[in-house]
Design a protein around this motif. Structure first.
Motif, PDB file in Angstrom:
ATOM      1  N   THR A   3       0.830  -1.199   0.000  1.00  0.00           N
ATOM      2  CA  THR A   3       0.000   0.000   0.000  1.00  0.00           C
ATOM      3  C   THR A   3       0.870   1.256   0.000  1.00  0.00           C
ATOM      4  O   THR A   3       1.680   1.440   0.914  1.00  0.00           O
ATOM      5  N   PRO A   4       0.753   2.131  -0.996  1.00  0.00           N
ATOM      6  CA  PRO A   4       1.475   3.407  -0.931  1.00  0.00           C
ATOM      7  C   PRO A   4       0.950   4.242   0.232  1.00  0.00           C
ATOM      8  O   PRO A   4      -0.262   4.346   0.447  1.00  0.00           O
ATOM      9  N   VAL A   5       1.867   4.835   0.989  1.00  0.00           N
ATOM     10  CA  VAL A   5       1.517   5.677   2.127  1.00  0.00           C
ATOM     11  C   VAL A   5       1.939   7.098   1.805  1.00  0.00           C
ATOM     12  O   VAL A   5       3.095   7.347   1.448  1.00  0.00           O
ATOM     13  N   VAL A   6       1.002   8.025   1.916  1.00  0.00           N
ATOM     14  CA  VAL A   6       1.241   9.392   1.470  1.00  0.00           C
ATOM     15  C   VAL A   6       1.054  10.385   2.612  1.00  0.00           C
ATOM     16  O   VAL A   6       0.414  10.085   3.626  1.00  0.00           O
ATOM     17  N   VAL A   7       1.626  11.557   2.429  1.00  0.00           N
ATOM     18  CA  VAL A   7       1.504  12.660   3.381  1.00  0.00           C
ATOM     19  C   VAL A   7       0.437  13.617   2.873  1.00  0.00           C
ATOM     20  O   VAL A   7       0.508  14.097   1.736  1.00  0.00           O
ATOM     21  N   THR A   8      -0.551  13.887   3.718  1.00  0.00           N
ATOM     22  CA  THR A   8      -1.647  14.782   3.325  1.00  0.00           C
ATOM     23  C   THR A   8      -1.735  16.041   4.191  1.00  0.00           C
ATOM     24  O   THR A   8      -2.545  16.915   3.905  1.00  0.00           O
ATOM     25  N   GLY A   9      -0.915  16.128   5.244  1.00  0.00           N
ATOM     26  CA  GLY A   9      -0.963  17.306   6.106  1.00  0.00           C
ATOM     27  C   GLY A   9       0.380  17.582   6.746  1.00  0.00           C
ATOM     28  O   GLY A   9       1.106  16.645   7.104  1.00  0.00           O
ATOM     29  N   LEU A  10       0.719  18.860   6.888  1.00  0.00           N
ATOM     30  CA  LEU A  10       1.973  19.284   7.511  1.00  0.00           C
ATOM     31  C   LEU A  10       1.680  20.301   8.611  1.00  0.00           C
ATOM     32  O   LEU A  10       0.884  21.219   8.419  1.00  0.00           O
ATOM     33  N   GLY A  11       2.341  20.137   9.740  1.00  0.00           N
ATOM     34  CA  GLY A  11       2.305  21.117  10.813  1.00  0.00           C
ATOM     35  C   GLY A  11       3.718  21.388  11.284  1.00  0.00           C
ATOM     36  O   GLY A  11       4.405  20.464  11.725  1.00  0.00           O
ATOM     37  N   ILE A  12       4.173  22.616  11.175  1.00  0.00           N
ATOM     38  CA  ILE A  12       5.583  22.941  11.416  1.00  0.00           C
ATOM     39  C   ILE A  12       5.726  24.018  12.484  1.00  0.00           C
ATOM     40  O   ILE A  12       5.021  25.033  12.470  1.00  0.00           O
ATOM     41  N   ALA A  13       6.644  23.774  13.408  1.00  0.00           N
ATOM     42  CA  ALA A  13       7.074  24.780  14.373  1.00  0.00           C
ATOM     43  C   ALA A  13       8.593  24.767  14.371  1.00  0.00           C
ATOM     44  O   ALA A  13       9.214  23.819  14.868  1.00  0.00           O
ATOM     45  N   ALA A  14       9.197  25.787  13.780  1.00  0.00           N
ATOM     46  CA  ALA A  14      10.647  25.808  13.591  1.00  0.00           C
ATOM     47  C   ALA A  14      11.227  27.138  14.051  1.00  0.00           C
ATOM     48  O   ALA A  14      10.522  28.151  14.126  1.00  0.00           O
ATOM     49  N   PRO A  15      12.525  27.163  14.342  1.00  0.00           N
ATOM     50  CA  PRO A  15      13.144  28.419  14.787  1.00  0.00           C
ATOM     51  C   PRO A  15      13.097  29.540  13.759  1.00  0.00           C
ATOM     52  O   PRO A  15      13.188  30.710  14.136  1.00  0.00           O
ATOM     53  N   ASN A  16      12.973  29.219  12.481  1.00  0.00           N
ATOM     54  CA  ASN A  16      12.895  30.288  11.474  1.00  0.00           C
ATOM     55  C   ASN A  16      11.494  30.407  10.875  1.00  0.00           C
ATOM     56  O   ASN A  16      11.318  30.982   9.799  1.00  0.00           O
ATOM     57  N   GLY A  17      10.488  29.886  11.591  1.00  0.00           N
ATOM     58  CA  GLY A  17       9.130  30.065  11.097  1.00  0.00           C
ATOM     59  C   GLY A  17       8.125  29.238  11.866  1.00  0.00           C
ATOM     60  O   GLY A  17       8.296  28.034  12.023  1.00  0.00           O
ATOM     61  N   LEU A  18       7.084  29.890  12.338  1.00  0.00           N
ATOM     62  CA  LEU A  18       6.006  29.206  13.062  1.00  0.00           C
ATOM     63  C   LEU A  18       4.860  28.997  12.077  1.00  0.00           C
ATOM     64  O   LEU A  18       4.193  29.952  11.671  1.00  0.00           O
ATOM     65  N   GLY A  19       4.660  27.740  11.683  1.00  0.00           N
ATOM     66  CA  GLY A  19       3.698  27.425  10.637  1.00  0.00           C
ATOM     67  C   GLY A  19       4.411  27.151   9.328  1.00  0.00           C
ATOM     68  O   GLY A  19       5.498  27.689   9.058  1.00  0.00           O
ATOM     69  N   THR A  20       3.799  26.312   8.491  1.00  0.00           N
ATOM     70  CA  THR A  20       4.443  25.871   7.253  1.00  0.00           C
ATOM     71  C   THR A  20       4.766  27.038   6.328  1.00  0.00           C
ATOM     72  O   THR A  20       5.869  27.122   5.776  1.00  0.00           O
ATOM     73  N   LYS A  21       3.826  27.947   6.139  1.00  0.00           N
ATOM     74  CA  LYS A  21       4.023  29.052   5.205  1.00  0.00           C
ATOM     75  C   LYS A  21       5.211  29.919   5.617  1.00  0.00           C
ATOM     76  O   LYS A  21       6.095  30.218   4.794  1.00  0.00           O
ATOM     77  N   ASP A  22       5.259  30.322   6.877  1.00  0.00           N
ATOM     78  CA  ASP A  22       6.345  31.190   7.344  1.00  0.00           C
ATOM     79  C   ASP A  22       7.687  30.454   7.311  1.00  0.00           C
ATOM     80  O   ASP A  22       8.715  31.041   6.936  1.00  0.00           O
TER      81      ASP A  22
END
Length: 404
Positions: A3-22
């Motif tokens: 079964t192929p397993v895929v990514v459908t959602g991202l949630g990011i908290a990083a030192p150079n950006g809070l949220g995926t877009k930033d």
């Protein structure tokens, strides 16, 4: 057929950006989140820089009842999981609770919470220690709190293998989905920027002592002298491809292959296992070395470890045969959170057709790597390799590719 397993959602908290877009905008601009430690006064320590997640106010995102029972690490993880589920357009309450699980990685557990409660124990006595100390420090607490918050009662767990753990957790999530689980929330967030955690990291003798943020973390550079630690990471939503398509989900890409090895003991005379982990991931994905369009490096920043990784990459792919990048030079090494963040970056890079840069580094000629430095590089990307290594000999590699 697997079964192929895929990514459908991202949630990011990083030192150079809070949220995926930033985060992604800052990464493509080469903006760093590394600076002087602010979460405690670091003057008495030989290392004084870190990658701290900016602008995160837990009260803006979480109910008050959760705050007394959670470490900063868990608060970041809960919010990143919320964002990942929202990004995937998944409402957990609408799905079978036993068809959803949570598998995360951890390197330190809730260090800051543990330190605060131990200080109360030593200075005031046991009656002043929070009852939440019984679990808030624990490695599995992020998995537990995410599963409780979202009513997820399916296969769950935690993996502890330092920086390699983030990839190991994704691989375990893929395994559970292939066994029939509908959806797994996976990835990792770490946060141990407190005196107790700092001393533990210094004991590993791999932290940079440089005070200039632009010169402190220089993997594959002749001036490399250790890494800068950081906090944060990424939480991903993984699903069965057929189920994801059936509900019309946006698909970032596939977790296509995984390999892991453990290095032999020092002095044994046997070679490191990183190259074999890479080859195993390629074989698992049915991918040839020439099919990989970019490598996201572990990038230890320690000359001996950089040498091992460069040798493994050139052995598998050939000298300067594939673009290599290490955008973690803008965040520091986030321990278990670093590799899921690299996986998220690889998926975003594939979508945008661009390789993010490795900042501040001038690659030493002896490494024979095509390291992308300075500016992002436009490229047609279909498949990426992410490498992660953990202290003590853990090696992991994951192939991600555009959905077929």
């Amino acid at each position: 057929m697997t079964t192929p397993v895929v990514v459908t959602g991202l949630g990011i908290a990083a030192p150079n950006g809070l949220g995926t877009k930033d985060f992604w905008a800052a990464t493509l601009k080469g903006e760093s989140g590394i600076g002087p430690v602010t979460r405690f006064v670091p003057d008495q320590y030989p290392a004084r820089l870190a990658g701290e997640v900016p602008g995160f106010v837990a009260e803006d995102h979480l109910p008050g009842r959760l705050l007394p029972q959670t470490d900063r690490m868990t608060r970041l993880a809960l919010v990143a999981a919320d964002w990942a589920l929202e990004d995937a357009e998944v409402t957990p309450q609408e799905l079978n609770a036993y068809d959803m699980g949570v598998i995360t990685a951890s390197s330190s557990g809730g260090f800051e919470f543990g330190q605060n409660e131990l200080q109360k124990l030593w200075s005031k006595g046991g009656q002043h220690v929070s009852a939440y100390q019984s679990f808030a420090w624990f490695y599995a607490v992020n998995t537990g709190q995410i599963s409780i918050r979202n009513g997820m009662k399916g296969p769950s767990g935690v993996v502890v293998s330092d920086q390699a753990g983030g990839l190991d957790a994704l691989a375990q999530a893929r395994r559970q989905i292939r066994k029939g689980t509908r959806l797994i929330v996976s990835g990792a967030v770490d946060a141990s920027i407190c005196p107790w955690g700092w001393v533990a990291q210094l004991a590993g003798e791999r932290l940079s002592k440089e005070d200039d943020p632009d010169r402190a973390y220089l993997p594959f550079d002749a001036l490399a002298g250790g890494h800068v630690p950081g906090e944060g990471g990424a939480i991903l939503v993984l699903e069965d491809l057929t189920a994801a398509r059936a509900r019309g989900a946006r698909i970032y890409g596939e977790i296509a292959g995984y390999g892991a090895t453990f290095d032999p003991r020092t002095g044994s005379g046997r070679p490191p296992g990183l190259g074999q982990a890479i080859r195993a991931a390629l074989a698992d994905s049915g991918t040839q070395p020439g099919d990989i369009d970019v490598v996201f490096a572990d990038a230890a920043g320690v000359p001996a470890l950089d040498r091992v990784e460069a040798d493994a990459i050139t052995e598998v792919f050939g000298p300067r045969a594939v673009p290599v990048t290490a955008p973690k030079t803008m965040t520091g090494r986030l321990y278990s959170g670093a590799a899921p963040l690299d996986v998220a970056s690889a998926l975003l890079a594939i979508a945008d057709g661009v390789v993010p840069p490795t900042t501040n580094v001038e690659v030493a000629p002896e490494y024979d790597l095509d390291l992308v430095t300075g500016e992002p590089r436009k490229a047609s990307l279909r498949a990426a390799l992410v490498i992660a290594r953990g202290h003590g000999g853990f090696n992991s590699a994951v192939v991600v590719r555009a959905a077929q």
